[in-house]
Scaffold this active site. Sequence first.
Site, short mmCIF file in Angstrom:
data_model
loop_
_atom_site.label_atom_id
_atom_site.label_comp_id
_atom_site.label_asym_id
_atom_site.label_seq_id
_atom_site.Cartn_x
_atom_site.Cartn_y
_atom_site.Cartn_z
N ASP A 37 1.10 -1.81 0.16
CA ASP A 37 0.12 -0.29 -0.38
C ASP A 37 0.50 1.21 -0.47
OD1 ASP A 37 -1.84 2.36 0.74
OD2 ASP A 37 -3.28 0.53 1.93
N THR A 73 -7.21 4.48 -1.40
CA THR A 73 -6.74 2.98 -0.60
C THR A 73 -8.13 1.90 -1.60
OG1 THR A 73 -5.72 3.39 0.66
CG2 THR A 73 -6.47 1.39 0.65
N ASP A 197 2.45 2.47 2.71
CA ASP A 197 1.60 4.03 3.62
C ASP A 197 1.68 4.05 4.50
OD1 ASP A 197 -0.92 5.00 1.90
OD2 ASP A 197 -1.93 4.28 4.03
N HIS A 245 -1.60 3.11 -4.87
CA HIS A 245 -1.43 5.07 -5.22
C HIS A 245 0.23 5.29 -4.56
CE1 HIS A 245 -2.47 5.24 -1.22
NE2 HIS A 245 -3.02 4.61 -1.02
N HIS A 350 -2.28 11.16 0.30
CA HIS A 350 -2.93 10.70 -1.86
C HIS A 350 -4.04 10.60 -1.59
CE1 HIS A 350 -4.42 7.12 0.16
NE2 HIS A 350 -3.55 6.99 1.34
#
Length: 489
Positions: A37, A73, A197, A245, A350
């Site tokens: 992630d 996500t 992430d 992402h 993000h």
Amino acid sequence: MGRNPQIFVKTFLYAILIIFQLAVCEHTPKLLLISFDGFRWDYLSKTDTPNFDRITNNGVRAKWIKDSFTSLTFPNHYTIATGLYEESHGIVANIFYDPVFNETFQIGNETTVLDGKFWGGEPIWVTNQLQGGRTGVYYWPGSEAEIKGVRPNIYEKYIKQEVSMALWRNRTDTVIEWLTDPENVVDLALLYFKEPDHTGHIYGPESPEVVQMIQQCDNITGYILDQIEEHGLSNLLNIIITSDHGMTGMNRSRFITLDDHIDTHQTKHLINYIVGTSVWPKSGENITEELYKNLSSIDPEHVQVWMKKDIPPEYHYANNRRIAPILMSANEGWGIKENWNDTHYLLGRHGFNNSKMDMHPFFVATGPVFKKGFISEPFENVNIYSLMCHILGINPAPNNGSLDAVKQLLADEYIPDEEYKYTQLQFTIAKWAGICFGAIIVIVLLIYVIKELKMNSQMRKEVSGFSNSNLTYSERDENREPLLSTDFP
């Protein structure tokens, strides 16, 4: 057959079935999809990554891939799984309102996450299982819900855990077991890691902490590759590693506050996720127009505001009832606060416009179907679903992607042309011929066993009938003591 032919038969049948299943599985294409992630496209250049290098040297790497708008996500993981844009599969944000259900979906709300009515499209595990495959999923958005009446054959319920290599290794070991279990082997496995992430949010994408986490991601990748080799899967298993992402840095001075500019009492639902805001006005055209006018004038240089009908078509983010009548989107590095008491400040974010480079994730892959040492031009993540279906030899459900957009990743013998289709047809015919041949052997054996069992049963009846005679006399002496049937050999 011996005194107890059933034991022999059961053992023999079981052995045949296991051998046959292993023979079929050995030639069945396998796929492992892994997500790290928030792994931005350029993270591989921030530090040494010898294990990711093992993949790119023996496989393929995209310069970067384009995620779907919005760069969040749940929406992008589900786009990867379905090949659908967010407006098509309906997971339009991590939090969104559905006006028909009159419910708000939220990633932290187990009731909504497990409810299949929110999840549109057909994720890869459903496609695989509807066509005879078996799937194991170790965390993936949507995998815990029943979609089209199907859940993964094996799946783990998501549990928030501290990040540790020990836990990551345990997770990996479980997935390897799924891929090698001779009785319930899976041909598709999905594996998720929440890093980098989480670290990127806390410390920012340019921090030394993110570099350390990239190294940990590389370490677990090495462990995964080692386990694949140790279990003899290297020549059978295709691996795709990607992300949902990227990540960009934030600054406390780059925020606007909605309370300063609009009357929030005019909204029915106001869903703010910092980098964007979904505004559902209360009934009345004048209210909608007034809110739009006020929001548009806040900071047009750093915040874009659209009526739903005016959202740019290249975002593929307008044709769904869950997209609000008014949508706000902050420019990269900027944020939106609902009020001055809002403390949702993180150093990394993000969810911004998916055309921005910082939002793009990475993509690497290796295995029998992929070229070696190949670097691909960028492509959209909606195309990964078609690629996975091609690898597994299954027909994709309707989707927004295309295999043509990613066929450059494939080794020449796996590029979908007429010769490849003929080869696949040959494989399919051979596979089903083997299944039919195996079935015939089992049927013939069962017929033989049934006959043997009937013969044994008849013999027992004859012996039983003979032994049930009351007395047996010698012809030479009627006064002689009777012989019991047990005296006979």
